[in-house]
Design a protein around this motif. Structure first.
Motif, PDB file in Angstrom:
ATOM      1  N   LEU A  44     -48.952  89.123  20.639  1.00 19.11           N
ATOM      2  CA  LEU A  44     -47.840  88.281  20.196  1.00 19.11           C
ATOM      3  C   LEU A  44     -48.228  86.825  19.970  1.00 19.11           C
ATOM      4  N   PRO A  45     -48.958  86.179  20.881  1.00 19.28           N
ATOM      5  CA  PRO A  45     -49.289  84.763  20.649  1.00 19.28           C
ATOM      6  C   PRO A  45     -50.135  84.534  19.396  1.00 19.28           C
ATOM      7  N   LYS A  46     -50.878  85.552  18.969  1.00 22.62           N
ATOM      8  CA  LYS A  46     -51.754  85.419  17.805  1.00 22.62           C
ATOM      9  C   LYS A  46     -51.018  85.644  16.488  1.00 22.62           C
ATOM     10  N   ASP A  47     -49.930  86.408  16.532  1.00 28.43           N
ATOM     11  CA  ASP A  47     -49.233  86.780  15.297  1.00 28.43           C
ATOM     12  C   ASP A  47     -47.773  87.066  15.612  1.00 28.43           C
ATOM     13  N   VAL A  63     -34.869  92.105  22.588  1.00 34.00           N
ATOM     14  CA  VAL A  63     -36.098  91.678  23.242  1.00 34.00           C
ATOM     15  C   VAL A  63     -35.730  90.736  24.381  1.00 34.00           C
ATOM     16  N   GLU A  64     -36.636  90.651  25.329  1.00 33.55           N
ATOM     17  CA  GLU A  64     -36.580  89.633  26.360  1.00 33.55           C
ATOM     18  C   GLU A  64     -37.842  88.799  26.191  1.00 33.55           C
ATOM     19  N   THR A  65     -37.661  87.493  26.063  1.00 37.97           N
ATOM     20  CA  THR A  65     -38.783  86.629  25.723  1.00 37.97           C
ATOM     21  C   THR A  65     -39.570  86.215  26.959  1.00 37.97           C
ATOM     22  N   PHE A  66     -40.763  85.710  26.704  1.00 36.65           N
ATOM     23  CA  PHE A  66     -41.576  85.028  27.704  1.00 36.65           C
ATOM     24  C   PHE A  66     -42.365  83.961  26.955  1.00 36.65           C
ATOM     25  N   GLY A  67     -42.981  83.054  27.683  1.00 34.75           N
ATOM     26  CA  GLY A  67     -43.931  82.135  27.082  1.00 34.75           C
ATOM     27  C   GLY A  67     -43.357  80.911  26.413  1.00 34.75           C
ATOM     28  N   TYR A  68     -42.060  80.652  26.582  1.00 33.87           N
ATOM     29  CA  TYR A  68     -41.466  79.482  25.941  1.00 33.87           C
ATOM     30  C   TYR A  68     -42.016  78.186  26.541  1.00 33.87           C
ATOM     31  N   SER A  69     -42.282  77.229  25.703  1.00 36.39           N
ATOM     32  CA  SER A  69     -42.695  75.898  26.116  1.00 36.39           C
ATOM     33  C   SER A  69     -41.824  74.870  25.405  1.00 36.39           C
ATOM     34  N   PRO A  70     -41.268  73.899  26.135  1.00 38.65           N
ATOM     35  CA  PRO A  70     -40.449  72.870  25.468  1.00 38.65           C
ATOM     36  C   PRO A  70     -41.204  72.144  24.367  1.00 38.65           C
ATOM     37  N   LYS A  71     -42.529  72.038  24.489  1.00 38.42           N
ATOM     38  CA  LYS A  71     -43.319  71.333  23.487  1.00 38.42           C
ATOM     39  C   LYS A  71     -43.716  72.229  22.321  1.00 38.42           C
ATOM     40  N   ASN A  72     -44.005  73.504  22.600  1.00 39.24           N
ATOM     41  CA  ASN A  72     -44.575  74.385  21.575  1.00 39.24           C
ATOM     42  C   ASN A  72     -43.694  75.568  21.195  1.00 39.24           C
ATOM     43  N   GLY A  73     -42.480  75.615  21.726  1.00 41.74           N
ATOM     44  CA  GLY A  73     -41.611  76.744  21.398  1.00 41.74           C
ATOM     45  C   GLY A  73     -42.207  78.044  21.879  1.00 41.74           C
ATOM     46  N   SER A  78     -41.259  77.481  16.322  1.00 42.11           N
ATOM     47  CA  SER A  78     -40.049  76.816  16.796  1.00 42.11           C
ATOM     48  C   SER A  78     -38.994  77.848  17.183  1.00 42.11           C
ATOM     49  N   VAL A  79     -38.056  77.420  18.018  1.00 44.27           N
ATOM     50  CA  VAL A  79     -37.008  78.339  18.469  1.00 44.27           C
ATOM     51  C   VAL A  79     -36.197  78.850  17.284  1.00 44.27           C
ATOM     52  N   LYS A  80     -35.874  77.977  16.354  1.00 46.54           N
ATOM     53  CA  LYS A  80     -35.081  78.398  15.191  1.00 46.54           C
ATOM     54  C   LYS A  80     -35.848  79.378  14.315  1.00 46.54           C
ATOM     55  N   ASP A  81     -37.138  79.131  14.118  1.00 47.44           N
ATOM     56  CA  ASP A  81     -37.947  80.062  13.324  1.00 47.44           C
ATOM     57  C   ASP A  81     -38.113  81.388  14.064  1.00 47.44           C
ATOM     58  N   PHE A  82     -38.254  81.307  15.381  1.00 43.24           N
ATOM     59  CA  PHE A  82     -38.375  82.526  16.181  1.00 43.24           C
ATOM     60  C   PHE A  82     -37.112  83.376  16.042  1.00 43.24           C
ATOM     61  N   LYS A  83     -35.963  82.716  16.121  1.00 44.10           N
ATOM     62  CA  LYS A  83     -34.709  83.452  15.960  1.00 44.10           C
ATOM     63  C   LYS A  83     -34.634  84.083  14.570  1.00 44.10           C
ATOM     64  N   LEU A 112     -34.593  73.063  32.857  1.00 46.15           N
ATOM     65  CA  LEU A 112     -33.462  73.988  32.773  1.00 46.15           C
ATOM     66  C   LEU A 112     -32.580  73.665  31.573  1.00 46.15           C
ATOM     67  N   LYS A 113     -32.389  72.387  31.290  1.00 45.82           N
ATOM     68  CA  LYS A 113     -31.594  71.990  30.121  1.00 45.82           C
ATOM     69  C   LYS A 113     -32.235  72.498  28.832  1.00 45.82           C
ATOM     70  N   SER A 114     -33.570  72.423  28.769  1.00 43.57           N
ATOM     71  CA  SER A 114     -34.282  72.928  27.599  1.00 43.57           C
ATOM     72  C   SER A 114     -34.136  74.437  27.478  1.00 43.57           C
ATOM     73  N   TYR A 115     -34.194  75.130  28.609  1.00 49.78           N
ATOM     74  CA  TYR A 115     -34.043  76.584  28.601  1.00 49.78           C
ATOM     75  C   TYR A 115     -32.655  76.978  28.097  1.00 49.78           C
ATOM     76  N   ILE A 116     -31.653  76.267  28.580  1.00 47.71           N
ATOM     77  CA  ILE A 116     -30.276  76.566  28.179  1.00 47.71           C
ATOM     78  C   ILE A 116     -30.091  76.336  26.683  1.00 47.71           C
ATOM     79  N   GLU A 117     -30.629  75.234  26.189  1.00 49.53           N
ATOM     80  CA  GLU A 117     -30.532  74.956  24.756  1.00 49.53           C
ATOM     81  C   GLU A 117     -31.200  76.059  23.949  1.00 49.53           C
ATOM     82  N   THR A 118     -32.383  76.476  24.385  1.00 53.11           N
ATOM     83  CA  THR A 118     -33.117  77.537  23.686  1.00 53.11           C
ATOM     84  C   THR A 118     -32.338  78.844  23.701  1.00 53.11           C
TER      85      THR A 118
END
Length: 291
Positions: A44-47, A63-73, A78-83, A112-118
């Motif tokens: 997944l991280p490669k493609d 799906v249930e996600t993992f690996g989110y980073s506030p800096k790198n999505g 990005s979160v929007k592109d991922f969606k 936590l605020k970043s997680y909620i926004e995502t």
């Protein structure tokens, strides 16, 4: 291969078929089949785009996600592109595994605020605590009660933003403290109106406990499951669903007692023949035999 514990940190008991008869019948027909994307952590991280397309092609709905980073999505996406990629493949991220260790250690709610926004951008229902680092785990009953308090506080923040908080277990939560366990302390000291539990069935069984008994002791608390089988020869390995030592038919028969609303296939090791094809084998067993 990245290991879950190496990812978040430096992040056997093989039981046979579980043999408690179901108290009443329950069907999960029409429920979506989800996958914890950690199953595909090597690719997944490669493609991101290509792997999500594979997930949709197999037939998964959630799906249930993992690996989110506030800096790198999500791995540079990005979160929007991922969606958008999820939507393109008929998928929805209904739950997300976010790293809560910083919050547990120092009480800061910035992450936590970043997680909620995502989660809200993704249209998710759950923000989920996936794993507690060893130095932050409870070493006593009081420690686990303090952890439960922090989980309650985070859940209040999530509720204010229209989300639920869930707690995902491994095996360490089943360490005994006098006549109880860390898991029991968390169940008994978190607000059932705020905090749900995502039961990892594999880790419950591997720890020597019975999911069905936990359902009976705490009905309705386990709104999500991780469906992950145990290799019959080496319990530290996973197996494709239906080929290992866990009796999922008995467990799914008690889904209503559990409170289960959704579940995610997960496979962490010993793929046959490779991660996506192994996931497809498990998906087909679930679809044809369990729902």
């Amino acid at each position: 291969m990245i290991k879950r514990r190496d990812f978040l940190i430096n992040s056997g008991l093989a039981l046979g078929a579980l043999a408690i008869a179901p108290s009443f019948a329950f069907t999960t027909k029409k429920r979506p089949i989800g996958i914890q994307l950690w199953t595909l952590r090597d690719t997944l991280p490669k493609d991101v785009k290509g792997v999500l397309a594979q997930v949709g092609k197999v037939g998964f709905n959630e799906v249930e996600t993992f690996g989110y980073s506030p800096k790198n999505g999500f791995f540079g996406t990005s979160v929007k592109d991922f969606k958008s990629m999820l939507c393109d493949n008929g998928l929805k991220a209904t739950s997300n595994h976010f790293d809560f260790n910083g919050y547990i250690e120092n009480g800061s709610t910035e992450s936590l605020k970043s997680y909620i926004e995502t989660a809200n951008i993704l249209g998710s229902e759950y923000v989920t605590v996936p794993y507690i680092l060893q130095n932050l785990r409870g070493k006593s009953i009081d420690d686990y009660k303090k952890l439960a308090l922090k989980i309650n506080q985070a859940a209040e923040i999530c509720k204010a933003s229209g989300l639920k908080l869930a707690y995902h277990n491994h095996d360490f939560e089943f360490e005994k403290f006098e006549s109880t366990t860390g898991y029991e302390i968390l169940l008994n000291n978190t607000d059932k109106n705020l905090v749900d539990f995502e039961m990892d069935l594999y880790w419950v069984v591997r720890s020597g406990n019975n999911p069905l008994q936990l359902f009976k002791d705490h009905p309705g608390r386990f709104k999500m499951w991780h469906v992950k089988d145990m290799d019959k020869i080496n319990p530290s390995f996973n197996a494709e669903i239906g080929t290992g030592s866990i009796d999922f038919k008995a467990i799914f028969a008690e889904a209503e007692l559990s409170g289960m609303k959704r579940f995610f296939l997960e496979h962490e090791s010993n793929y046959k023949p490779n991660p996506i094809e192994s996931a497809a084998i498990s998906y087909n067993y679930i679809k044809n035999n369990l729902i």
